[in-house]
Design a protein around this motif. Structure first.
Motif, PDB file in Angstrom:
ATOM      1  N   GLY A 183      11.782 -29.782   0.727  1.00 41.82           N
ATOM      2  CA  GLY A 183      11.778 -28.791  -0.350  1.00 41.82           C
ATOM      3  C   GLY A 183      11.720 -29.460  -1.711  1.00 41.82           C
ATOM      4  O   GLY A 183      11.078 -28.960  -2.642  1.00 41.82           O
ATOM      5  N   GLY A 184      12.346 -30.616  -1.820  1.00 42.53           N
ATOM      6  CA  GLY A 184      12.352 -31.356  -3.079  1.00 42.53           C
ATOM      7  C   GLY A 184      10.967 -31.789  -3.519  1.00 42.53           C
ATOM      8  O   GLY A 184      10.675 -31.886  -4.711  1.00 42.53           O
ATOM      9  N   ILE A 185      10.102 -32.037  -2.552  1.00 42.31           N
ATOM     10  CA  ILE A 185       8.726 -32.417  -2.868  1.00 42.31           C
ATOM     11  C   ILE A 185       8.050 -31.279  -3.631  1.00 42.31           C
ATOM     12  O   ILE A 185       7.353 -31.494  -4.628  1.00 42.31           O
ATOM     13  N   HIS A 186       8.268 -30.051  -3.209  1.00 43.82           N
ATOM     14  CA  HIS A 186       7.643 -28.902  -3.872  1.00 43.82           C
ATOM     15  C   HIS A 186       8.330 -28.572  -5.193  1.00 43.82           C
ATOM     16  O   HIS A 186       7.689 -28.107  -6.126  1.00 43.82           O
ATOM     17  N   TRP A 187       9.609 -28.836  -5.273  1.00 46.22           N
ATOM     18  CA  TRP A 187      10.324 -28.657  -6.537  1.00 46.22           C
ATOM     19  C   TRP A 187       9.710 -29.579  -7.592  1.00 46.22           C
ATOM     20  O   TRP A 187       9.370 -29.170  -8.691  1.00 46.22           O
ATOM     21  N   TRP A 188       9.537 -30.855  -7.224  1.00 47.70           N
ATOM     22  CA  TRP A 188       8.926 -31.831  -8.139  1.00 47.70           C
ATOM     23  C   TRP A 188       7.502 -31.426  -8.490  1.00 47.70           C
ATOM     24  O   TRP A 188       7.095 -31.477  -9.650  1.00 47.70           O
TER      25      TRP A 188
END
Length: 140
Positions: free
Chosen positions: A49-54
């Protein structure tokens, strides 16, 4: 894909492979193996999910991508809450596949980077899904 990304991706598979193996070698009970497996799987799912947040922040796309970025964390947390249920392994496994598909069509990286990233993820996700299936087999 940089060597370090490939190396770390493969190293990230160690707990997925180690937990069913630890049970088979009588190093852990099936309960311990299952709990540790779910804990690791939920944490790693949250990472995606952090990949898409970034990606959403760096490309100033404050739309659904930012909202979807939170789903792996929420799903992972719910799997921890309900970790006593064998269905959690299926939910986690399907979540990994869903995030991979979402990555392929959403990440705004140059095409060759997306192809390289998705190729790596397909191999890693395949092993992750197989390990989840193995844990289900061992539990039922």
């Amino acid at each position: 894909m940089p060597y370090s990304a490939v190396f770390l991706g493969i190293a990230g598979l160690i707990p997925f492979v180690a937990m069913p193996l630890a049970y088979q070698l009588n190093l852990l009970s099936i309960t311990q193996s299952a709990v540790y497996f779910v804990q690791y799987s939920a944490v790693l799912l949250s990472f995606f999910g952090g990949i898409h947040w970034w990606d959403a922040i760096s490309n100033q796309r404050y739309d659904k991508q930012m909202l979807v970025a939170m789903l792996p964390t929420i799903i992972g947390w719910l799997c921890l809450v309900f970790s006593h249920d064998v269905k959690v392994f299926g939910v986690l496994s399907l979540s990994y596949v869903a995030v991979l598909i979402y990555d392929k069509f959403t990440l705004s990286l140059p095409k060759e980077e997306v192809v390289s990233y998705i190729s790596l993820r397909m191999g890693l996700t395949s092993v992750v899904v197989i390990c989840h299936a193995l844990m289900i087999y061992l539990l039922v």
